[in-house]
Design a protein around this motif. Structure first.
Motif, PDB file in Angstrom:
ATOM      1  N   PHE A  68      45.981  40.252  54.759  1.00 31.16           N
ATOM      2  CA  PHE A  68      45.242  41.490  54.952  1.00 31.16           C
ATOM      3  C   PHE A  68      44.081  41.418  53.942  1.00 31.16           C
ATOM      4  N   PRO A  69      42.877  41.936  54.304  1.00 32.15           N
ATOM      5  CA  PRO A  69      41.750  41.810  53.371  1.00 32.15           C
ATOM      6  C   PRO A  69      42.074  42.323  51.961  1.00 32.15           C
ATOM      7  N   ARG A  70      41.442  41.731  50.986  1.00 26.55           N
ATOM      8  CA  ARG A  70      41.500  42.105  49.565  1.00 26.55           C
ATOM      9  C   ARG A  70      42.871  41.884  48.923  1.00 26.55           C
ATOM     10  N   SER A  71      43.571  40.917  49.451  1.00 23.03           N
ATOM     11  CA  SER A  71      44.909  40.635  48.934  1.00 23.03           C
ATOM     12  C   SER A  71      44.946  39.389  48.059  1.00 23.03           C
ATOM     13  N   GLY A  72      43.770  38.797  47.796  1.00 26.35           N
ATOM     14  CA  GLY A  72      43.733  37.561  47.021  1.00 26.35           C
ATOM     15  C   GLY A  72      43.430  36.361  47.913  1.00 26.35           C
TER      16      GLY A  72
ATOM     17  N   ALA B 125      49.912  38.451  50.178  1.00 27.45           N
ATOM     18  CA  ALA B 125      50.040  39.909  50.323  1.00 27.45           C
ATOM     19  C   ALA B 125      49.883  40.560  48.952  1.00 27.45           C
ATOM     20  N   ARG B 126      49.563  41.855  48.971  1.00 29.10           N
ATOM     21  CA  ARG B 126      49.316  42.548  47.689  1.00 29.10           C
ATOM     22  C   ARG B 126      49.694  44.021  47.828  1.00 29.10           C
ATOM     23  N   ASP B 127      50.024  44.644  46.733  1.00 25.73           N
ATOM     24  CA  ASP B 127      50.316  46.085  46.720  1.00 25.73           C
ATOM     25  C   ASP B 127      49.197  46.837  47.450  1.00 25.73           C
TER      26      ASP B 127
ATOM     27  N   VAL C  54      41.950  50.156  47.070  1.00 24.76           N
ATOM     28  CA  VAL C  54      40.843  50.327  46.112  1.00 24.76           C
ATOM     29  C   VAL C  54      39.841  49.188  46.277  1.00 24.76           C
ATOM     30  N   SER C  55      40.363  47.985  46.349  1.00 25.28           N
ATOM     31  CA  SER C  55      39.500  46.813  46.431  1.00 25.28           C
ATOM     32  C   SER C  55      38.721  46.797  47.759  1.00 25.28           C
ATOM     33  N   PHE C  56      39.382  47.229  48.811  1.00 29.88           N
ATOM     34  CA  PHE C  56      38.751  47.254  50.144  1.00 29.88           C
ATOM     35  C   PHE C  56      37.649  48.324  50.191  1.00 29.88           C
TER      36      PHE C  56
ATOM     37  N   PHE D 114      52.635  36.524  46.986  1.00 28.30           N
ATOM     38  CA  PHE D 114      52.101  37.822  46.585  1.00 28.30           C
ATOM     39  C   PHE D 114      50.998  37.608  45.549  1.00 28.30           C
ATOM     40  N   TYR D 115      49.954  38.411  45.658  1.00 27.18           N
ATOM     41  CA  TYR D 115      48.873  38.415  44.653  1.00 27.18           C
ATOM     42  C   TYR D 115      49.485  38.575  43.255  1.00 27.18           C
ATOM     43  N   GLU D 116      50.493  39.447  43.192  1.00 28.28           N
ATOM     44  CA  GLU D 116      51.108  39.753  41.896  1.00 28.28           C
ATOM     45  C   GLU D 116      51.774  38.518  41.290  1.00 28.28           C
TER      46      GLU D 116
ATOM     47  N   HIS E  95      40.133  26.720  36.267  1.00 33.09           N
ATOM     48  CA  HIS E  95      39.116  26.867  37.313  1.00 33.09           C
ATOM     49  C   HIS E  95      39.339  28.161  38.113  1.00 33.09           C
ATOM     50  N   LEU E  96      40.620  28.518  38.293  1.00 34.46           N
ATOM     51  CA  LEU E  96      40.970  29.664  39.141  1.00 34.46           C
ATOM     52  C   LEU E  96      41.006  30.985  38.375  1.00 34.46           C
ATOM     53  N   SER E  97      40.682  30.949  37.083  1.00 33.85           N
ATOM     54  CA  SER E  97      40.734  32.199  36.314  1.00 33.85           C
ATOM     55  C   SER E  97      39.628  33.132  36.784  1.00 33.85           C
TER      56      SER E  97
ATOM     57  N   ASN F 173      36.169  32.461  35.327  1.00 37.11           N
ATOM     58  CA  ASN F 173      35.442  31.342  35.928  1.00 37.11           C
ATOM     59  C   ASN F 173      35.019  31.650  37.364  1.00 37.11           C
ATOM     60  N   PHE F 174      35.845  32.410  38.073  1.00 32.89           N
ATOM     61  CA  PHE F 174      35.488  32.785  39.444  1.00 32.89           C
ATOM     62  C   PHE F 174      34.216  33.636  39.464  1.00 32.89           C
ATOM     63  N   LYS F 175      34.154  34.561  38.510  1.00 32.40           N
ATOM     64  CA  LYS F 175      32.990  35.468  38.467  1.00 32.40           C
ATOM     65  C   LYS F 175      31.687  34.701  38.289  1.00 32.40           C
TER      66      LYS F 175
ATOM     67  N   SER G 126      30.497  43.925  43.130  1.00 28.24           N
ATOM     68  CA  SER G 126      30.521  42.474  43.249  1.00 28.24           C
ATOM     69  C   SER G 126      31.767  42.029  44.010  1.00 28.24           C
ATOM     70  N   PHE G 127      31.672  40.847  44.652  1.00 24.96           N
ATOM     71  CA  PHE G 127      32.752  40.381  45.526  1.00 24.96           C
ATOM     72  C   PHE G 127      34.020  40.097  44.721  1.00 24.96           C
ATOM     73  N   ILE G 128      33.866  39.364  43.622  1.00 24.40           N
ATOM     74  CA  ILE G 128      34.988  39.175  42.705  1.00 24.40           C
ATOM     75  C   ILE G 128      34.884  40.324  41.716  1.00 24.40           C
ATOM     76  N   ARG G 129      35.908  41.155  41.664  1.00 21.50           N
ATOM     77  CA  ARG G 129      35.774  42.403  40.913  1.00 21.50           C
ATOM     78  C   ARG G 129      36.619  42.340  39.645  1.00 21.50           C
ATOM     79  N   LYS G 130      37.650  43.185  39.563  1.00 23.45           N
ATOM     80  CA  LYS G 130      38.405  43.222  38.297  1.00 23.45           C
ATOM     81  C   LYS G 130      39.528  42.203  38.254  1.00 23.45           C
ATOM     82  N   GLY G 131      40.157  41.967  39.406  1.00 23.47           N
ATOM     83  CA  GLY G 131      41.235  40.982  39.457  1.00 23.47           C
ATOM     84  C   GLY G 131      42.475  41.386  38.684  1.00 23.47           C
ATOM     85  N   LYS G 132      42.813  42.691  38.780  1.00 24.07           N
ATOM     86  CA  LYS G 132      43.983  43.196  38.055  1.00 24.07           C
ATOM     87  C   LYS G 132      45.051  43.676  39.025  1.00 24.07           C
ATOM     88  N   SER G 133      46.287  43.620  38.593  1.00 25.87           N
ATOM     89  CA  SER G 133      47.347  44.254  39.375  1.00 25.87           C
ATOM     90  C   SER G 133      47.600  45.631  38.789  1.00 25.87           C
TER      91      SER G 133
HETATM   92  P1  A3P Z   1      39.917  43.561  42.935  1.00 28.73           P
HETATM   93  O1  A3P Z   1      38.876  44.197  43.790  1.00 28.73           O
HETATM   94  O2  A3P Z   1      41.119  44.433  42.726  1.00 28.73           O
HETATM   95  O3  A3P Z   1      39.387  43.040  41.658  1.00 28.73           O
HETATM   96  P2  A3P Z   1      40.132  38.881  48.834  1.00 28.73           P
HETATM   97  O4  A3P Z   1      39.704  37.567  48.359  1.00 28.73           O
HETATM   98  O5  A3P Z   1      41.324  38.892  49.716  1.00 28.73           O
HETATM   99  O6  A3P Z   1      38.979  39.659  49.382  1.00 28.73           O
HETATM  100  O7  A3P Z   1      40.661  39.694  47.553  1.00 28.73           O
HETATM  101  C1  A3P Z   1      39.771  40.135  46.586  1.00 28.73           C
HETATM  102  C2  A3P Z   1      40.547  40.603  45.378  1.00 28.73           C
HETATM  103  O8  A3P Z   1      41.053  39.468  44.681  1.00 28.73           O
HETATM  104  C3  A3P Z   1      39.634  41.339  44.411  1.00 28.73           C
HETATM  105  O9  A3P Z   1      40.468  42.288  43.743  1.00 28.73           O
HETATM  106  C4  A3P Z   1      39.204  40.199  43.502  1.00 28.73           C
HETATM  107  O10 A3P Z   1      38.673  40.607  42.262  1.00 28.73           O
HETATM  108  C5  A3P Z   1      40.533  39.485  43.355  1.00 28.73           C
HETATM  109  N1  A3P Z   1      40.354  38.112  42.876  1.00 28.73           N
HETATM  110  C6  A3P Z   1      39.524  37.166  43.378  1.00 28.73           C
HETATM  111  N2  A3P Z   1      39.576  36.052  42.649  1.00 28.73           N
HETATM  112  C7  A3P Z   1      40.466  36.280  41.666  1.00 28.73           C
HETATM  113  C8  A3P Z   1      40.955  35.507  40.567  1.00 28.73           C
HETATM  114  N3  A3P Z   1      40.498  34.287  40.355  1.00 28.73           N
HETATM  115  N4  A3P Z   1      41.857  36.072  39.746  1.00 28.73           N
HETATM  116  C9  A3P Z   1      42.302  37.321  39.962  1.00 28.73           C
HETATM  117  N5  A3P Z   1      41.895  38.114  40.991  1.00 28.73           N
HETATM  118  C10 A3P Z   1      40.978  37.594  41.818  1.00 28.73           C
END
Ligand code: A3P
Length: 340
Positions: free
Chosen positions: A67-71, A174-176, A182-184, A237-239, A271-273, A276-278, A299-306
């Protein structure tokens, strides 16, 4: 391809709902619902639905589904690098968007919308190439792409080829739902194509009423969860990625039949932190930014928090969300790692 069998009916949504959505999202879109679960999509998806459902698969295809925004993006980069023998230089050269076929993305780019964007970007022909690529129906893109193919989709399992897992590996993430919502919300504000105007509370209202693309959320997850023990399905799970990236990366490597050294694992996790993604232009959709298709405010990569949802839900919404989650978890043993 019109003789393709598609087992679900496709119907436009109620006119009253369409009117409300047109006031909150890009006014050009019409929406449809599909099959008994009422999967909710932009009407253009209907043109490729049967072709996607019947698309020929190849044994070395790898799908990343969610599902969108699940990682998804996080998982895509991880899967691509593991499957491509950690070819960081190719990953830097080719944007992630071009390394994956996003099966249903073309639904956002109707002819009219594509024309609009092109008119706004006269003189940027080279940058516009990515849009022409993204506007090609996913089934067609897949057919013309060389192997090995990496495919991204937010479609639920029931709208994908019924024989998918017979031959193809699928990583589902999948993600909470509260963090997803919020992310969507921020994503729908980020993209000028979706152009959401409204506050989070209204967006949450659309989310729980299954009036956002790819909803209903819980049916989507449950379809994949039911298949989680299939040898060709990995359900993450994203978590889990968030809590213990190295061991989750190792699980993905095992699933893909790849061995990595502990040094390679450390480099990959770095690399996946999120930091670094930002800063990774290959991930950040910089190519769409230059076309003015992304709002500067998000921004597309946002907070990345659970659990970041807590900053956006008031007491009523928190209670409503808990009830909604509890109700939807009654008939499944799926549990979000962060949801009690
Ligand atoms: P947030 O908006 O909560 O920060 P998708 O890729 O399915 O669209 O999911 C996007 C979500 O994954 C965003 O969540 C984004 O910040 C987060 N995300 C992307 N890359 C990440 C990473 N390297 N570490 C942690 N979260 C990440």
């Amino acid at each position: 391809m019109s003789s393709n069998k598609f087992p679900y009916d496709i119907r436009p949504i109620e006119e009253s709902e369409q009117q409300i959505l047109s006031k909150h999202f890009h006014e050009r879109y019409k929406y449809i619902q599909i099959g008994p679960k009422n999967y909710f999509m932009i009407s253009n998806y209907g043109n490729d639905a049967a072709n996607i459902y019947n698309m020929p698969l190849r044994p070395d295809d790898i799908f990343v589904a969610s599902f969108p925004r699940s990682g998804t993006t996080w998982t895509q980069e991880l899967v691509w690098l593991l499957a491509s023998d950690l070819d960081y230089s190719k990953a830097a050269q080719i944007p992630l968007q071009a390394r994956y076929i996003f099966l249903e993305f073309s639904m956002f780019l109707s002819k009219e919308l594509l024309e609009d964007v092109k008119k706004e970007n006269v003189g940027k022909e080279e940058q516009l190439e990515i849009l022409d690529y993204l506007a090609i129906p996913g089934s067609q893109l897949a057919a013309q792409s060389p192997s090995p193919r990496f495919l991204k989709t937010h479609l639920p399992m029931s709208l994908l080829p019924p024989n998918l897992l017979d031959s193809t590996k699928v990583v589902y993430v999948a993600r909470d739902p509260r963090d997803v919502a919020v992310s969507f919300y921020f994503l729908n504000r980020l993209y000028k194509l979706t152009n959401y105007i409204g506050d989070f509370k209204s967006f949450w209202g659309f989310f729980v009423k299954d009036m956002v693309n790819w909803a209903p959320f819980f049916d989507h997850l449950k379809e994949a969860w039911q298949l989680r023990n299939h040898p060709n399905m990995l359900f993450l799970f994203y978590e889990e990625l968030s809590k213990d990236l190295p061991s989750t990366v190792q699980r993905v490597a095992n699933f893909l039949g790849k061995t990595i050294t502990s040094e390679q694992l450390t480099t990959l996790c770095s690399h996946l932190s999120i930091e670094n993604f930002k800063n990774n232009p290959s991930i950040n959709q910089d190519e769409l930014k230059t076309l003015g298709m992304l709002s500067e405010k998000e921004s597309f990569i946002r907070k990345g928090k659970s659990g970041g949802w807590r900053d956006y839900f008031d007491e009523d919404m928190t209670r409503e969300a808990q009830l909604w989650i509890d109700n939807n978890l009654q008939d499944t043993d799926m549990r979000f790692p962060t949801v009690q």
